[in-house]
Design a protein around this motif. Structure first.
Motif, mmCIF file in Angstrom:
data_model
loop_
_atom_site.group_PDB
_atom_site.id
_atom_site.type_symbol
_atom_site.label_atom_id
_atom_site.label_comp_id
_atom_site.label_asym_id
_atom_site.label_seq_id
_atom_site.Cartn_x
_atom_site.Cartn_y
_atom_site.Cartn_z
ATOM 1 N N VAL A 1 1.261 -0.753 0.006
ATOM 2 C CA VAL A 1 -0.301 -0.146 -0.096
ATOM 3 C C VAL A 1 0.726 0.857 0.215
ATOM 4 N N ILE A 2 0.292 2.488 -0.664
ATOM 5 C CA ILE A 2 1.450 3.498 -0.878
ATOM 6 C C ILE A 2 1.659 3.610 0.555
ATOM 7 N N GLY A 3 0.357 4.253 1.824
ATOM 8 C CA GLY A 3 1.314 4.875 2.942
ATOM 9 C C GLY A 3 2.302 3.427 3.439
ATOM 10 N N GLY A 4 2.247 2.382 3.307
ATOM 11 C CA GLY A 4 2.825 1.257 4.195
ATOM 12 C C GLY A 4 5.066 1.663 5.099
ATOM 13 N N PRO A 5 4.677 2.182 3.642
ATOM 14 C CA PRO A 5 6.241 3.901 4.375
ATOM 15 C C PRO A 5 6.191 4.156 5.587
ATOM 16 N N LEU A 6 5.263 5.133 6.336
ATOM 17 C CA LEU A 6 4.894 5.528 7.044
ATOM 18 C C LEU A 6 4.537 5.041 8.020
ATOM 19 N N TYR A 7 3.534 4.141 7.807
ATOM 20 C CA TYR A 7 2.121 3.125 8.907
ATOM 21 C C TYR A 7 4.000 2.670 9.915
ATOM 22 N N ARG A 8 5.266 1.959 9.131
ATOM 23 C CA ARG A 8 5.848 1.658 9.888
ATOM 24 C C ARG A 8 7.289 2.340 10.460
ATOM 25 N N LEU A 9 6.954 3.759 10.444
ATOM 26 C CA LEU A 9 7.481 4.701 11.227
ATOM 27 C C LEU A 9 6.864 5.176 12.182
ATOM 28 N N ILE A 10 4.965 5.273 11.896
ATOM 29 C CA ILE A 10 3.957 5.201 12.896
ATOM 30 C C ILE A 10 4.486 4.360 13.910
ATOM 31 N N ASP A 11 4.417 3.108 13.416
ATOM 32 C CA ASP A 11 4.263 1.430 14.606
ATOM 33 C C ASP A 11 6.019 2.193 14.861
ATOM 34 N N GLN A 12 7.220 2.587 14.428
ATOM 35 C CA GLN A 12 8.388 2.609 15.356
ATOM 36 C C GLN A 12 7.689 3.838 16.444
ATOM 37 N N GLY A 13 7.114 5.115 15.885
ATOM 38 C CA GLY A 13 7.161 6.046 16.988
ATOM 39 C C GLY A 13 8.118 6.861 16.797
ATOM 40 N N LYS A 14 8.422 6.543 15.646
ATOM 41 C CA LYS A 14 9.005 8.115 14.971
ATOM 42 C C LYS A 14 8.318 8.793 14.364
ATOM 43 N N PRO B 1 4.423 10.821 14.642
ATOM 44 C CA PRO B 1 2.830 10.596 15.266
ATOM 45 C C PRO B 1 2.201 10.169 14.244
ATOM 46 N N LEU B 2 1.044 9.730 15.450
ATOM 47 C CA LEU B 2 0.091 8.987 15.146
ATOM 48 C C LEU B 2 -0.832 9.178 14.583
ATOM 49 N N LEU B 3 -2.053 8.923 13.436
ATOM 50 C CA LEU B 3 -1.925 9.226 13.116
ATOM 51 C C LEU B 3 -3.466 10.358 13.413
ATOM 52 N N PRO B 4 -4.234 9.391 14.255
ATOM 53 C CA PRO B 4 -5.456 10.927 14.598
ATOM 54 C C PRO B 4 -5.019 11.826 14.998
#
Length: 373
Positions: free
Chosen positions: A292-305, A307-310
């Motif tokens: 998915v297009i947003g995958g690279p961002l979701y990984r960094l969110i999971d790593q705390g790097k 901000p959370l999506l909300p």
């Protein structure tokens, strides 16, 4: 007595006549749609009401001789939704996709759009949707360019010279009035050169074709990315100048340093939350992120790097003035668009209304009276 139900059918020539190629108007309608998204006056599929859609993805092998097997871009998908405001209508985009279609002289995807009465479910319009979908896909980064890009941008880069990025570029150019140079990148030099020639002839600005990703990204003020899924696309942080805006409508990856230093604007944050929920539900989150297009961002969110999506910013909030987009001329901004049925619905509604006013299309009958009630 049960009412007779008729609905309008619009072929591809019909929707051209109804205005599907009017990029400026499509940007306006999509901007209106972003405003409704920001206010929450919409519904999409799934329990979270924010799913991109439901897809059939074929297996690598099958014991059944007629069952399709996996191939590049091979899938079927349904994208239902409801959109409020003046639209107040339900709809569904349905498509089949197969990269091998090119061998048959067909587009990669073949799409149709159905609009329905929100109360009865009765069909209102069935229309060809390849041009509709391309137009609204292009109009989304067009809206982003209006609200996020430097209004004095001089250089635009087109990364991926296929039909989708052509729609993106056309929409972006309705919003940018100071462009002097266009760089056209594709892995195939002849496609890049052909696109550059079209740009020069259509817009009267200098345009060059390149097949180096670095030349495609470096020093551009606005970069529209819609490259093929068949070959990974990577750009480096150092290639992106201060004040640049990267409008992402297709798969791409980049240095972590760019994503953590750029200002990220999503098309709609609840959509991306739904993608993450689906990734978790898939049982293989990493594999899902890779598709998915947003995958690279979701990984960094999971790593705390990141901000959370909300806590992140969606373009609807920027359009409505609830949150800021670009705050400094030197901000490097990246906009992530993943596609939502509500844009197909709003643009389809606009085309249906145009067709009705102009007497375009063919009336089809569902029934004069239902056999069962």
């Amino acid at each position: 007595m049960y009412p007779k139900i008729d609905f309008i059918y619009l072929s591809e020539p019909d929707i051209i006549e109804a205005g599907v190629l009017d990029a400026g108007r499509c940007v306006e309608v999509c901007e209106e749609t972003f405003s409704l998204l920001g206010k929450g006056d919409y519904l999409m599929g799934g329990a979270n009401h924010n799913s991109h859609g439901m897809s059939i993805v074929f297996p690598a092998k099958s014991p059944f001789p007629n069952m399709p097997v996996a191939g590049p871009d091979r899938r079927f998908a349904a994208m239902p939704g409801y959109l409020g405001g003046r639209f107040d209508i339900c709809g569904n985009k349905w498509y089949g996709s197969n990269h091998a279609n090119a061998e048959k002289g067909l587009p990669r995807s073949v799409l149709t759009m159905m609009l329905n009465d929100k109360d009865t479910g009765a069909p209102l319009a069935l229309m060809s949707a390849n041009l509709l979908s391309a137009a609204r896909t292009g109009a989304v980064p067009g809206v982003a360019a209006k609200h996020l890009a430097d209004p004095e941008a001089k250089t635009v880069s087109v990364v991926g010279c296929g039909p989708i990025n052509k729609s993106c570029f056309i929409a972006i150019m309705t919003q940018l009035k100071t462009v002097k140079k266009v760089i056209c990148f594709d892995i195939f030099q002849d496609k890049a050169d052909e696109f550059a020639e079209w740009v020069s002839e259509t817009y009267g600005v200098a345009a060059i074709g390149v097949n180096s990703a670095e030349f495609g990204f470096r020093d551009a003020d606005v970069i529209t990315v819609a490259a093929s899924r068949l070959q990974p696309l990577y750009f480096r942080d150092e290639w992106i100048k201060e004040g640049a805006t990267v409008l992402v409508s297709g798969p791409v990856n980049t240095d972590e340093s760019f994503l953590t230093s750029a200002k990220i604007i999503y098309d709609h944050t609840p959509l991306h939350e739904a993608y993450v929920e689906d990734a978790i539900g898939s049982g293989d989150k990493e594999a899902y992120y890779s598709g998915v297009i947003g995958g690279p961002l979701y990984r960094l969110i999971d790593q705390g790097k990141l901000p959370l999506l909300p806590l992140s910013t969606g373009l609807g909030d920027v359009v409505n003035g609830v949150k800021k987009g670009r705050t400094e001329k030197t901000d490097r901004v990246i906009f992530i668009a993943c596609g939502m049925s509500v844009f197909d619905i709003s643009w389809g509604y606009e085309l249906m209304k145009n067709a009705q006013k102009q007497g375009i299309g063919t009336s089809l009958n569902l029934w004069d009276k239902p056999y069962q009630s």
